[in-house]
Motif scaffolding. Structure first.
Motif, PDB file in Angstrom:
ATOM      1  N   HIS A   1      -6.600  -8.224   2.640  1.00  0.00           N
ATOM      2  CA  HIS A   1      -8.038  -8.043   2.407  1.00  0.00           C
ATOM      3  C   HIS A   1      -8.841  -8.249   3.697  1.00  0.00           C
ATOM      4  O   HIS A   1      -9.599  -7.385   4.119  1.00  0.00           O
ATOM      5  N   TYR A   2      -8.661  -9.399   4.325  1.00  0.00           N
ATOM      6  CA  TYR A   2      -9.531  -9.867   5.401  1.00  0.00           C
ATOM      7  C   TYR A   2      -9.364  -9.059   6.690  1.00  0.00           C
ATOM      8  O   TYR A   2     -10.352  -8.680   7.328  1.00  0.00           O
ATOM      9  N   ILE A   3      -8.141  -8.772   7.080  1.00  0.00           N
ATOM     10  CA  ILE A   3      -7.891  -8.073   8.340  1.00  0.00           C
ATOM     11  C   ILE A   3      -7.865  -6.564   8.146  1.00  0.00           C
ATOM     12  O   ILE A   3      -8.444  -5.808   8.931  1.00  0.00           O
ATOM     13  N   TYR A   4      -7.207  -6.098   7.073  1.00  0.00           N
ATOM     14  CA  TYR A   4      -6.985  -4.662   6.919  1.00  0.00           C
ATOM     15  C   TYR A   4      -7.935  -3.992   5.936  1.00  0.00           C
ATOM     16  O   TYR A   4      -8.005  -2.761   5.898  1.00  0.00           O
ATOM     17  N   GLY A   5      -8.647  -4.752   5.124  1.00  0.00           N
ATOM     18  CA  GLY A   5      -9.613  -4.168   4.193  1.00  0.00           C
ATOM     19  C   GLY A   5      -8.979  -3.437   3.031  1.00  0.00           C
ATOM     20  O   GLY A   5      -9.602  -2.547   2.441  1.00  0.00           O
ATOM     21  N   ILE A   6      -7.743  -3.800   2.664  1.00  0.00           N
ATOM     22  CA  ILE A   6      -7.074  -3.153   1.533  1.00  0.00           C
ATOM     23  C   ILE A   6      -7.241  -4.002   0.275  1.00  0.00           C
ATOM     24  O   ILE A   6      -7.688  -5.152   0.339  1.00  0.00           O
ATOM     25  N   PHE A   7      -6.830  -3.432  -0.887  1.00  0.00           N
ATOM     26  CA  PHE A   7      -7.136  -4.086  -2.156  1.00  0.00           C
ATOM     27  C   PHE A   7      -5.884  -4.295  -3.010  1.00  0.00           C
ATOM     28  O   PHE A   7      -4.785  -3.848  -2.676  1.00  0.00           O
ATOM     29  N   ASP A   8      -6.083  -5.003  -4.113  1.00  0.00           N
ATOM     30  CA  ASP A   8      -4.961  -5.480  -4.921  1.00  0.00           C
ATOM     31  C   ASP A   8      -4.273  -4.360  -5.695  1.00  0.00           C
ATOM     32  O   ASP A   8      -4.873  -3.323  -6.015  1.00  0.00           O
ATOM     33  N   GLU A   9      -3.005  -4.631  -6.013  1.00  0.00           N
ATOM     34  CA  GLU A   9      -2.200  -3.673  -6.767  1.00  0.00           C
ATOM     35  C   GLU A   9      -1.539  -4.338  -7.978  1.00  0.00           C
ATOM     36  O   GLU A   9      -0.472  -3.938  -8.406  1.00  0.00           O
ATOM     37  N   TYR A  10      -2.183  -5.364  -8.524  1.00  0.00           N
ATOM     38  CA  TYR A  10      -1.640  -6.026  -9.706  1.00  0.00           C
ATOM     39  C   TYR A  10      -2.540  -5.776 -10.919  1.00  0.00           C
ATOM     40  O   TYR A  10      -3.662  -5.283 -10.803  1.00  0.00           O
ATOM     41  N   ARG A  11      -2.032  -6.141 -12.074  1.00  0.00           N
ATOM     42  CA  ARG A  11      -2.771  -6.021 -13.330  1.00  0.00           C
ATOM     43  C   ARG A  11      -3.457  -7.344 -13.642  1.00  0.00           C
ATOM     44  O   ARG A  11      -2.854  -8.410 -13.521  1.00  0.00           O
ATOM     45  N   GLU A  12      -4.730  -7.287 -14.015  1.00  0.00           N
ATOM     46  CA  GLU A  12      -5.481  -8.481 -14.409  1.00  0.00           C
ATOM     47  C   GLU A  12      -5.346  -8.661 -15.914  1.00  0.00           C
ATOM     48  O   GLU A  12      -6.124  -8.114 -16.699  1.00  0.00           O
ATOM     49  N   GLU A  13      -4.342  -9.419 -16.317  1.00  0.00           N
ATOM     50  CA  GLU A  13      -4.104  -9.624 -17.743  1.00  0.00           C
ATOM     51  C   GLU A  13      -5.309 -10.307 -18.393  1.00  0.00           C
ATOM     52  O   GLU A  13      -5.829 -11.292 -17.884  1.00  0.00           O
TER      53      GLU A  13
ATOM     54  N   PRO B   1      -9.034  -5.651  -9.896  1.00  0.00           N
ATOM     55  CA  PRO B   1      -7.895  -5.261 -10.732  1.00  0.00           C
ATOM     56  C   PRO B   1      -8.339  -5.162 -12.190  1.00  0.00           C
ATOM     57  O   PRO B   1      -9.243  -5.880 -12.622  1.00  0.00           O
ATOM     58  N   ALA B   2      -7.693  -4.294 -12.941  1.00  0.00           N
ATOM     59  CA  ALA B   2      -8.043  -4.085 -14.351  1.00  0.00           C
ATOM     60  C   ALA B   2      -6.877  -4.467 -15.252  1.00  0.00           C
ATOM     61  O   ALA B   2      -5.726  -4.560 -14.816  1.00  0.00           O
ATOM     62  N   SER B   3      -7.197  -4.676 -16.512  1.00  0.00           N
ATOM     63  CA  SER B   3      -6.170  -5.104 -17.467  1.00  0.00           C
ATOM     64  C   SER B   3      -5.195  -3.983 -17.821  1.00  0.00           C
ATOM     65  O   SER B   3      -4.111  -4.244 -18.352  1.00  0.00           O
ATOM     66  N   ASP B   4      -5.567  -2.727 -17.550  1.00  0.00           N
ATOM     67  CA  ASP B   4      -4.668  -1.612 -17.832  1.00  0.00           C
ATOM     68  C   ASP B   4      -4.138  -0.976 -16.550  1.00  0.00           C
ATOM     69  O   ASP B   4      -3.693   0.170 -16.542  1.00  0.00           O
ATOM     70  N   ASP B   5      -4.180  -1.709 -15.447  1.00  0.00           N
ATOM     71  CA  ASP B   5      -3.626  -1.212 -14.191  1.00  0.00           C
ATOM     72  C   ASP B   5      -2.100  -1.232 -14.228  1.00  0.00           C
ATOM     73  O   ASP B   5      -1.475  -1.995 -14.983  1.00  0.00           O
ATOM     74  N   TYR B   6      -1.509  -0.415 -13.364  1.00  0.00           N
ATOM     75  CA  TYR B   6      -0.062  -0.409 -13.191  1.00  0.00           C
ATOM     76  C   TYR B   6       0.363  -1.734 -12.556  1.00  0.00           C
ATOM     77  O   TYR B   6      -0.298  -2.231 -11.651  1.00  0.00           O
ATOM     78  N   ASN B   7       1.474  -2.287 -12.987  1.00  0.00           N
ATOM     79  CA  ASN B   7       1.808  -3.656 -12.575  1.00  0.00           C
ATOM     80  C   ASN B   7       3.198  -3.782 -11.950  1.00  0.00           C
ATOM     81  O   ASN B   7       3.719  -4.888 -11.816  1.00  0.00           O
ATOM     82  N   ASP B   8       3.794  -2.662 -11.543  1.00  0.00           N
ATOM     83  CA  ASP B   8       5.166  -2.734 -11.052  1.00  0.00           C
ATOM     84  C   ASP B   8       5.328  -2.267  -9.611  1.00  0.00           C
ATOM     85  O   ASP B   8       6.445  -1.954  -9.184  1.00  0.00           O
ATOM     86  N   HIS B   9       4.247  -2.215  -8.850  1.00  0.00           N
ATOM     87  CA  HIS B   9       4.386  -1.841  -7.442  1.00  0.00           C
ATOM     88  C   HIS B   9       5.135  -2.936  -6.683  1.00  0.00           C
ATOM     89  O   HIS B   9       4.832  -4.128  -6.815  1.00  0.00           O
ATOM     90  N   THR B  10       6.107  -2.527  -5.876  1.00  0.00           N
ATOM     91  CA  THR B  10       6.861  -3.484  -5.054  1.00  0.00           C
ATOM     92  C   THR B  10       6.078  -3.722  -3.767  1.00  0.00           C
ATOM     93  O   THR B  10       6.411  -3.198  -2.703  1.00  0.00           O
TER      94      THR B  10
END
Length: 746
Positions: free
Chosen positions: A157-169, A183-192
């Motif tokens: 987040h801080y250095i590269y300005g990218i965002f999360d790839e997890y699901r917010e249960e 993050p959203a509750s219906d987001d994809y949750n299996d990114h490695t």
């Protein structure tokens, strides 16, 4: 977790606004010791970062970790960062300050005293704002066992300005989100990916193959950038989607022309080849410059302010005055109070020596400051002047490479401040080196600002509770300052203080009285446990220090009163300050040019503070009130990006005539509803959140702004912008805007 509040400042705060390029074209840093260097091939960038921990690393309490354990955490952090960037980025020097030193100026803040979830400010490392907050404990009983990968995730987040790839249960669905970067509750949750499960995948970012289907594109990262992380990192930020450009991320040298890896190799060999963990203990090196071109009165005022700065510095600080004086002062260590007194005497007897080449003088100061350094000391230059001088563009680079912060205190009491037409100025030099740019409207304010810069250079965590400056008082006239002391204003064994600033010639012509919440009157001659008075005649300073642990009950409303025994020659200033984790921090959003700029103030302890009451006042150059009690909002309207995140905003859409203006921001909790809460800053899904009542408090910041007329673009982030057209605050220009503050320049 993406933290929604960007830190900037602890106490007296100024903002200078000038025509500039967009935020993506400017770079700044939080602390002079932070920075990036690239190797000759352009394939490897080395990152130097600063870190503050809230305990003594040599005697850690039970909830903290030892120096050896911290070294292991940082080593793990280095391994993750190197591997996830395919060996393009590595950690170099990590400067560690313990006991919360430089808490508000470092890149990473490590917290042991309270539990919480890690957070970071998006794309802020090169803006001189924001930080990463890391909690050793996620709850009272749950320790974060993956601190190194957690730090690397937050650097995403801080250095590269990218965002999360997890699901917010248990959170909102993507359609219900107010902010696409959540993050959203219906987001994809299996990114490695480390931006999904940092503890399981600490060494990798996503590639295009990871986003091959519509289902896999359901992430905060894709909603903002419409691409995988690796595609984002190597892409020119100007080609980011509109919703991503407003974050102002940059592409680092080692990522230019780097092909998107189809199958990341996640290298770890030699990941710590440049790693050097430095525990900083020495006091700072302070180089003072006094502009010899100033008139005699301003030159004397600058010498008084320099003496006031030296009076504030802790023992073992190093001071030198190498140029612009007929009697240069070599590097001198304030080894004891006698050495301090002797140094102040020398400063008061200085006479000016003409500087024929300002650029050459800056180079001399830089080189002699470096020579005065012992190891990796913090080093800073403080210039007293009346001009926002033209500066060679290369000076910013040379001071950054030398890891020296540049600070300028501009005395604007005798003439208006001019801005160089090409925008290459002292203000730019301050921004680019992690220094400060300060305006003072009187000689009295000049001394007050100098003492604050001295405190900041040493990493002190002072906060401004309230302040007031007046015109010169006539015989019998008074000035009073009411301020509220809350439970957060002298934490632990801390103290709060009241400083009265007058012209040294007026020091014996004023009577000062302090009244506590119980009605007890405290005078300069009062003897009471927990109450100390210091009167510095030559500096024009009367200083009251109150230590609650020995004074007794201190919470409630205090009043400081100054009465003139005769007509005074200059203004009077009163400032109430303390030592606290409760910080009011003012900054400005730098969105893309289709958006109006936004005045923002974040209020936080270790957690954001919600439901507080914040207002701003606007004054013209003569101190006349133009607009008062302008509300700042944390409700998702008026330019606010996200409701209840501790960021209070007001969109800035219109402007008046050209000139210098002053803004004051205050924060309080009049109805007692304010809470500290991490409800909107979770690193990952959690079953609950930490939240506690704040009680009574008061905070204040002030700002100055150089404005010119322009038409507002009228497009406001956060909705409901149509309510803000009567707010006349800031210049909007086609090329963007640049903010400079007395803590950090954006």
């Amino acid at each position: 977790m993406l933290k929604r509040y960007w830190h900037l400042f602890t106490a007296v705060f100024f903002i200078f606004i000038s025509i500039a390029v967009t935020a993506t074209d400017t770079q700044a840093i939080n602390h002079p010791l932070s920075g990036l260097t690239s190797d000759s091939s352009g394939n490897l960038d080395t990152l130097d970062l600063t870190m503050s921990v809230d305990w003594d690393v040599n005697a850690p309490p039970q909830k903290a970790i030892s120096k050896s354990e911290l070294n292991q955490v940082i080593d793990s952090f280095a391994k993750s960062l190197f591997a996830m960037t395919e060996g393009r980025h590595r950690l170099g020097k990590i400067y560690v300050f313990d006991n919360s030193k430089n808490n508000n100026f470092t890149d990473l803040k490590i917290i042991s005293k309270k539990a919480g979830r890690a957070g970071a400010s998006p794309a802020c490392w090169t803006k001189g704002v924001g930080d990463i907050d890391i909690f050793l404990w996620e709850s009272d009983s749950e320790r974060d066992d993956y601190l190194g990968p957690t730090m690397a995730h937050e650097c995403g987040h801080y250095i590269y300005g990218i965002f999360d790839e997890y699901r917010e249960e248990g959170g909102k669905t993507a359609k219900q989100l107010d902010d696409p970067s959540d993050p959203a509750s219906d987001d994809y949750n299996d990114h490695t990916s480390i931006m999904n499960r940092h503890y399981e995948y600490p060494y990798q970012f996503t590639t295009p193959a990871d986003y091959s289907t519509a289902e896999k594109r359901k992430t905060a990262q894709y909603r903002v950038y419409e691409s995988s992380i690796w595609e984002t990192l190597v892409r020119n930020p100007q080609n980011d989607p509109t919703q991503g450009r407003k974050y102002g991320r940059i592409r680092y040298p080692a990522m230019v022309d780097f092909p998107v890896p189809a199958n990341p190799t996640m290298p770890t060999a030699n990941y710590n080849a440049a790693l050097n963990i430095i525990f900083v203990k020495d006091a700072a090196v302070n180089s003072i410059m006094i502009d010899p071109a100033m008139n005699a009165n301003d030159y004397t005022a600058a010498k008084n302010a320099a003496a006031s700065l030296v009076q504030k510095l802790p023992l073992n600080s190093v001071v030198l005055i190498p140029v612009g004086v007929a009697q240069p002062i070599a590097a001198t260590t304030i080894s004891n109070e006698t050495a301090r007194t002797d140094l102040i005497k020398k400063i008061r007897t200085l006479t000016a020596a003409k500087i024929t080449n300002f650029d050459a003088a800056l180079s001399t100061v830089r080189d002699r400051t470096s020579a005065a350094r012992s190891g990796d000391q913090t080093a800073t230059v403080i210039l007293f002047t009346t001009e926002n001088e033209d500066v060679n563009d290369q000076q910013s680079k040379s001071f950054r490479n030398a890891k020296i912060g540049f600070n300028a205190i501009i005395n604007s009491s005798t003439e208006p401040l001019a801005t160089p037409e090409d925008g290459s100025s002292l203000a730019s030099l301050c921004r680019d080196t992690g220094g400060t740019f300060t305006l003072a409207k009187s000689d009295v304010e000049l001394s007050a600002r100098a003492r604050k810069i001295g405190a900041d250079a040493e990493g002190d965590n002072d906060i401004l509770i309230a302040q007031r400056f007046s015109e010169p008082l006539q015989n019998g006239e008074t000035i009073s300052l009411e301020f509220r002391i809350g439970e957060h204003d002298a934490e632990g064994n801390g103290y709060f203080d009241v400083s009265v600033f007058v012209d040294p010639a007026d020091i014996n012509e004023v009577t000062v009285k302090l009244t506590d919440p119980a009605g007890n009157e405290l005078l300069t001659e009062t003897a009471k446990a927990g109450f100390e008075v210091e009167k510095l005649n030559d500096e024009g300073l009367i200083f009251f220090k109150i230590t609650p642990t020995t004074y007794g009950e201190t919470t409630g409303v205090w009043t400081a009163t100054v009465t003139a025994g005769s007509a005074l020659s200059d203004s009077v200033g009163i400032a109430a300050m303390g030592t606290s984790t409760l910080q009011l921090i003012v900054d400005a959003v730098h969105p893309e040019e289709e958006y109006a700029p936004i005045l923002r103030a974040s209020l936080s302890t270790e957690l954001p503070v919600l439901r507080a009451y914040l207002t701003a006042d606007l004054y013209d150059p003569d101190g006349n009130l133009l607009i008062d009690d302008v509300m700042l909002y944390d409700d998702g309207t008026h330019g606010d990006l996200k409701e209840n995140d501790g960021i209070y905003c007001r969109s800035l859409n219109e402007v008046i005539v050209s000139g210098e203006f002053f803004i004051e921001v205050t924060a309080s909790n009049p109805d007692g509803t304010a809470v500290a809460s991490n409800r909107n800053v979770y690193f990952a899904a959690s079953s609950g959140n930490t939240e506690y009542a704040m009680g009574s408090f008061q905070r204040a910041d002030d700002a100055s702004a150089q404005l010119s007329p322009a038409s507002a673009r009228g497009c406001v982030m956060g909705g409901n912008g149509n309510e803000d057209y009567s707010l006349i605050l800031l210049m909007i220009v086609a090329l963007g805007l640049r903010f400079l503050s007395t803590k950090r320049v954006l």
